[in-house]
Every structure is written in C-alpha cells, then in structure tokens.
Motif scaffolding. Structure first.
Motif, PDB file in Angstrom:
ATOM      1  N   VAL A  35     -15.505  42.234  -8.426  1.00  0.00           N
ATOM      2  CA  VAL A  35     -16.846  42.499  -8.973  1.00  0.00           C
ATOM      3  C   VAL A  35     -16.803  43.613 -10.008  1.00  0.00           C
ATOM      4  CG1 VAL A  35     -19.128  43.410  -8.415  1.00  0.00           C
ATOM      5  CG2 VAL A  35     -18.126  41.616  -6.996  1.00  0.00           C
ATOM      6  N   ARG A  36     -16.136  44.713  -9.674  1.00  0.00           N
ATOM      7  CA  ARG A  36     -16.053  45.844 -10.607  1.00  0.00           C
ATOM      8  C   ARG A  36     -15.397  45.440 -11.912  1.00  0.00           C
ATOM      9  NH1 ARG A  36     -14.294  48.650  -5.988  1.00  0.00           N
ATOM     10  NH2 ARG A  36     -12.140  48.631  -6.764  1.00  0.00           N
ATOM     11  N   THR A  37     -14.319  44.684 -11.813  1.00  0.00           N
ATOM     12  CA  THR A  37     -13.570  44.295 -13.004  1.00  0.00           C
ATOM     13  C   THR A  37     -14.368  43.323 -13.865  1.00  0.00           C
ATOM     14  OG1 THR A  37     -11.514  44.602 -11.762  1.00  0.00           O
ATOM     15  CG2 THR A  37     -11.385  43.368 -13.815  1.00  0.00           C
ATOM     16  N   LEU A  38     -15.029  42.363 -13.241  1.00  0.00           N
ATOM     17  CA  LEU A  38     -15.836  41.402 -13.996  1.00  0.00           C
ATOM     18  C   LEU A  38     -16.998  42.091 -14.698  1.00  0.00           C
ATOM     19  CD1 LEU A  38     -15.900  38.437 -11.452  1.00  0.00           C
ATOM     20  CD2 LEU A  38     -14.708  38.482 -13.660  1.00  0.00           C
ATOM     21  N   LYS A  39     -17.641  43.002 -14.014  1.00  0.00           N
ATOM     22  CA  LYS A  39     -18.758  43.724 -14.629  1.00  0.00           C
ATOM     23  C   LYS A  39     -18.279  44.570 -15.799  1.00  0.00           C
ATOM     24  CE  LYS A  39     -22.094  43.859 -10.840  1.00  0.00           C
ATOM     25  NZ  LYS A  39     -22.921  44.708  -9.948  1.00  0.00           N
ATOM     26  N   ALA A  40     -17.099  45.193 -15.643  1.00  0.00           N
ATOM     27  CA  ALA A  40     -16.550  45.997 -16.736  1.00  0.00           C
ATOM     28  C   ALA A  40     -16.231  45.130 -17.950  1.00  0.00           C
ATOM     29  CB  ALA A  40     -15.289  46.718 -16.259  1.00  0.00           C
ATOM     30  N   LYS A  41     -15.907  43.868 -17.708  1.00  0.00           N
ATOM     31  CA  LYS A  41     -15.627  42.941 -18.797  1.00  0.00           C
ATOM     32  C   LYS A  41     -16.894  42.294 -19.357  1.00  0.00           C
ATOM     33  CE  LYS A  41     -11.000  41.540 -17.168  1.00  0.00           C
ATOM     34  NZ  LYS A  41     -10.241  41.677 -18.422  1.00  0.00           N
ATOM     35  N   GLY A  42     -18.028  42.566 -18.705  1.00  0.00           N
ATOM     36  CA  GLY A  42     -19.288  42.000 -19.160  1.00  0.00           C
ATOM     37  C   GLY A  42     -19.451  40.526 -18.847  1.00  0.00           C
ATOM     38  N   SER A  61     -10.167  24.387 -16.172  1.00  0.00           N
ATOM     39  CA  SER A  61      -9.544  24.730 -17.464  1.00  0.00           C
ATOM     40  C   SER A  61      -9.733  26.198 -17.800  1.00  0.00           C
ATOM     41  CB  SER A  61     -10.132  23.869 -18.580  1.00  0.00           C
ATOM     42  OG  SER A  61     -11.539  24.067 -18.677  1.00  0.00           O
ATOM     43  N   LYS A  62     -10.658  26.848 -17.105  1.00  0.00           N
ATOM     44  CA  LYS A  62     -10.895  28.276 -17.349  1.00  0.00           C
ATOM     45  C   LYS A  62     -11.221  28.970 -16.029  1.00  0.00           C
ATOM     46  CE  LYS A  62     -13.727  31.581 -19.984  1.00  0.00           C
ATOM     47  NZ  LYS A  62     -14.037  32.412 -18.794  1.00  0.00           N
ATOM     48  N   LEU A  63     -10.576  30.096 -15.820  1.00  0.00           N
ATOM     49  CA  LEU A  63     -10.852  30.949 -14.667  1.00  0.00           C
ATOM     50  C   LEU A  63     -11.081  32.374 -15.160  1.00  0.00           C
ATOM     51  CD1 LEU A  63      -7.991  29.763 -12.251  1.00  0.00           C
ATOM     52  CD2 LEU A  63     -10.419  29.222 -12.021  1.00  0.00           C
ATOM     53  N   ASP A  64     -11.861  33.127 -14.398  1.00  0.00           N
ATOM     54  CA  ASP A  64     -12.070  34.538 -14.734  1.00  0.00           C
ATOM     55  C   ASP A  64     -11.361  35.468 -13.754  1.00  0.00           C
ATOM     56  OD1 ASP A  64     -13.934  34.381 -17.045  1.00  0.00           O
ATOM     57  OD2 ASP A  64     -15.199  33.341 -15.583  1.00  0.00           O
ATOM     58  N   ALA A  65     -11.248  35.046 -12.489  1.00  0.00           N
ATOM     59  CA  ALA A  65     -10.623  35.884 -11.467  1.00  0.00           C
ATOM     60  C   ALA A  65     -10.069  35.007 -10.354  1.00  0.00           C
ATOM     61  CB  ALA A  65     -11.625  36.877 -10.897  1.00  0.00           C
ATOM     62  N   VAL A  66      -8.990  35.491  -9.722  1.00  0.00           N
ATOM     63  CA  VAL A  66      -8.365  34.786  -8.594  1.00  0.00           C
ATOM     64  C   VAL A  66      -8.058  35.809  -7.510  1.00  0.00           C
ATOM     65  CG1 VAL A  66      -6.356  33.473  -7.792  1.00  0.00           C
ATOM     66  CG2 VAL A  66      -7.312  33.031 -10.070  1.00  0.00           C
ATOM     67  N   TRP A  67      -8.395  35.459  -6.258  1.00  0.00           N
ATOM     68  CA  TRP A  67      -7.900  36.249  -5.137  1.00  0.00           C
ATOM     69  C   TRP A  67      -6.964  35.391  -4.305  1.00  0.00           C
ATOM     70  CZ3 TRP A  67      -9.860  37.214   0.373  1.00  0.00           C
ATOM     71  CH2 TRP A  67      -9.013  38.140   1.011  1.00  0.00           C
ATOM     72  N   ASN A  68      -5.729  35.868  -4.168  1.00  0.00           N
ATOM     73  CA  ASN A  68      -4.725  35.224  -3.340  1.00  0.00           C
ATOM     74  C   ASN A  68      -4.543  36.056  -2.075  1.00  0.00           C
ATOM     75  OD1 ASN A  68      -2.253  33.807  -2.486  1.00  0.00           O
ATOM     76  ND2 ASN A  68      -1.255  35.692  -3.150  1.00  0.00           N
ATOM     77  N   HIS A  69      -4.697  35.447  -0.905  1.00  0.00           N
ATOM     78  CA  HIS A  69      -4.703  36.180   0.364  1.00  0.00           C
ATOM     79  C   HIS A  69      -3.402  36.871   0.733  1.00  0.00           C
ATOM     80  CE1 HIS A  69      -8.378  34.213   2.584  1.00  0.00           C
ATOM     81  NE2 HIS A  69      -8.613  34.366   1.289  1.00  0.00           N
ATOM     82  N   ASP A  70      -2.276  36.415   0.212  1.00  0.00           N
ATOM     83  CA  ASP A  70      -0.990  36.887   0.730  1.00  0.00           C
ATOM     84  C   ASP A  70       0.041  37.018  -0.386  1.00  0.00           C
ATOM     85  OD1 ASP A  70       0.845  37.228   3.235  1.00  0.00           O
ATOM     86  OD2 ASP A  70       1.867  35.732   2.004  1.00  0.00           O
ATOM     87  N   ASP A  71       0.708  38.170  -0.438  1.00  0.00           N
ATOM     88  CA  ASP A  71       1.631  38.441  -1.538  1.00  0.00           C
ATOM     89  C   ASP A  71       2.907  37.605  -1.470  1.00  0.00           C
ATOM     90  OD1 ASP A  71       0.003  40.243  -2.857  1.00  0.00           O
ATOM     91  OD2 ASP A  71       0.775  41.981  -1.771  1.00  0.00           O
ATOM     92  N   ASP A  72       3.390  37.260  -0.285  1.00  0.00           N
ATOM     93  CA  ASP A  72       4.540  36.351  -0.205  1.00  0.00           C
ATOM     94  C   ASP A  72       4.154  34.987  -0.771  1.00  0.00           C
ATOM     95  OD1 ASP A  72       6.254  38.191   0.856  1.00  0.00           O
ATOM     96  OD2 ASP A  72       6.134  37.483   2.914  1.00  0.00           O
TER      97      ASP A  72
END
Length: 353
Positions: free
Chosen positions: A175-182, A243-254
C-alpha cells in the motif's frame, strides 16, 4: 513449510520482536562475510545477566521435521548451535522426519531417556498433541515450537511466528509503495503457499485486510507448494494471465526463487515484489536492488534458538531477564519485520540459506 497456531491464539499471545525478548533471550547471528567465512547459525552468546549465569544442568530434547526446506534446515541448525552456547545444557536431537508416527516414536524415545525439557516443532500439530501431553504428564515441560498443538495442556510454552502479521506487513508495504507511486487502481497478484494449510489462510487474510484498509484488493491469486518449481510454474501462469501488474506478494522466499525465474524468463519488470520468510537469497536480491524484489517480511528461523533458551530457563526455574515475572511466559509470538534496502544489513545476519 512454516505453520503456526490459529489467528485467535496469535491475538492472545504476547507479541514480541526478537529484540524485545529480554536479556536472556536476545538474538543475533554470524553469517558468511566478505572474506568467505563459513555460515554459522543464528545464535547469541550467553551474556552476563542472571538468566545466562551457569546453573543447574539441563538436558534438552529436540524434535523437528526433516530439513527438506531452507527454513526448516535453519531451525535445526540454530537450535543445536544455541544449545552449544551454554555450558549447563546438553542437547539431544531426534532425527528429523516428516512421518508423524516416526516423530511420535522419536519423542517417546526422548521421554524414556528422561530429558529435562523437550522442544518440539511438530510436523503436524494436531497429530503430535498426544505425545506432547504424554511428556507433560511425565513431568517433562514442553516448548512447542511454531506449529501449535491442539491442546494447551500439551505444552508449557509456545513460541512461533505471526502468519497473519506477515500478511498485514506485506500488505502495508504494498500500500505504501503504490501510494508513493501515485497508483490508485493497482493490479495486485498474490502467490500463496499450500492452500489447505492454516498458515497460508492466515497470511492471505492478513494481506487482504491490509489492502482493504486502503481500498485495494487482490486482482489475481494462485497457490504454489513452497517449492521453487511450483513457484516458477504458478508465476508463469499469472504473467500469462495478466499483461500488466503493479505489485506481487509471494508468501515464501524459497518458492520465490522460481517466481523470480519466471519473471526473468518473461522479461517483465513493470511491477515490484514482496517476499516472505527472510532467506539470504532474497535479502541479497533486495540489497542489490537489481530486480523486482524490493522487500520481504521475515518469519524468523531464529525462533528455534529462542526455544532452546526458553527450555533452559524453564529447566532451571528461571524467568526472562527483562521481565518482572519469575516464570517464562506461556506464549510468545515473534514479529514479522519488513526488510527493505534501507534496513537489509540489519537483518542479513539472521537470514537462512
């Protein structure tokens, strides 16, 4: 794979970050440095506080699943290393296994050896509840590590991670990052872990709640299997679907190793990504700042070192150094810190390989 207790339990628990666990339970680590020194486990040498002063000898029995995942491997390594910091602790570890019956048998062996305290990370909390209760009935206190037993009578103390908090902190960073990007109408993807696990449900709910507070929501969600191969396949599907994404959350680093491979293979870079758990690979990627991975929310593998310290204190009838109470708390929930380029050097020492 990581799993902790129900969200309701997490709300009741004493919410503490690793830095606030008291002078008898402070965590640090030594890892490979620029000179190529071999990895060391996440441990903290005994300090001069009363809780760390040598006392009654304590034999700690330890049982955990097989080290088939970077996080689980770090759990076992950190527990053994932490026990080695104390001159008054003997460490007896059962062989790691993902077979419930084999783990029950291993713990029964530790009980028959009359260890003073048991630290158990069960492969399946529900299935191992009876053996935890058996130990408690035999007068052996149990430190239940992360995957919670069904009945609180099966353990003296529970310590583990905050899966719901992982989702919340990942969502808040997004949320913070998206808002900072407008960006007001973002396309957000979620690459979850194994969907039938409570931990995955809790992480997803936390993420959903954090996004909803800002008026955002997940646009596309797919579950993987906490492996690099599954992460690559699932992320490939997501990239083909959108075809377009703004943000991704991946649950696990492995799992994220495969997710990143799919992103590079597709030549996509229009979005940013947040990881989960706190692997060294992820933190090095964040520090390099050369790809889409910009943050990860930790699920501390150092919790097993803390569990050993708690077991020692319980075995010696001591409390935690910075707390007024004379006994170790009945539950401790660790904080899921958000690691970014700004603070990655602080968290790299406690990352896992």
């Amino acid at each position: 794979m990581k799993e902790t207790g129900p969200t309701a339990m997490g709300r009741r628990n004493m919410l503490l970050g690793a830095g606030a666990l008291g002078s008898g339970l402070l965590l640090s680590a030594c890892t490979s440095n620029s000179n190529g020194e071999a990895d060391k486990a996440n441990v903290k040498a005994a300090s001069s506080t009363s809780g760390s002063t040598p006392g009654k000898h304590v034999t700690v029995g330890f049982s955990a699943p097989a080290a088939d995942h970077g996080w689980i491997a770090a759990i076992t390594k950190n527990a053994k290393a932490q026990a080695g910091q104390y001159t008054d602790v003997s460490f007896q570890a059962a062989e790691g296994t993902n077979d419930v019956n084999a783990q029950i048998s291993a713990v029964q062996t530790l009980i028959s050896k009359k260890v003073d305290v048991l630290v158990i990370l069960p492969f399946d909390g529900k299935a191992l509840t009876s053996i935890g209760a058996q130990a408690m009935d035999a007068g052996i206190p149990v430190v239940n590590l992360d995957r919670v037993f069904d009945n609180s009578l099966a353990y003296r103390t529970w310590i583990g991670g905050d899966n719901y908090g992982m989702g919340v902190n990942a969502g808040q960073y997004v949320v913070r990052t998206l808002k900072a990007k407008g960006i007001s109408k973002p396309v957000i993807a979620e690459i979850a872990g194994i969907d039938n696990l409570d931990l995955t449900k809790q992480r997803s709910q936390g993420f959903k709640d954090a996004l909803a507070k800002a008026g955002f929501s997940v646009s596309i969600r797919q579950a993987a299997q906490f492996t690099a191969d599954s992460g690559q396949q699932v992320m490939s599907n997501v990239l083909q679907a959108r075809s377009k994404l703004d943000a991704v959350w991946n649950h696990d680093d492995d799992q994220g190793i495969g997710v990143e491979a799919a992103i590079k293979q597709a030549g996509r870079s229009e979005f940013f990504m947040v990881g989960g758990a706190g692997s060294r690979h992820a933190m090095q990627e964040i520090k390099a700042d050369s790809g889409v991975l910009k943050a990860t929310v930790v699920y501390p593998s150092s919790m097993s070192a803390s569990a050993i310290t708690l077991a020692r204190l319980i075995g010696q009838s001591k409390g935690m150094g910075d707390l007024v109470e004379q006994e170790v708390p009945s539950s401790i929930t660790l904080f899921s810190a958000t690691v970014t380029k700004d603070n990655v050097d602080q968290y790299l020492p406690t990352s896992f390989t």
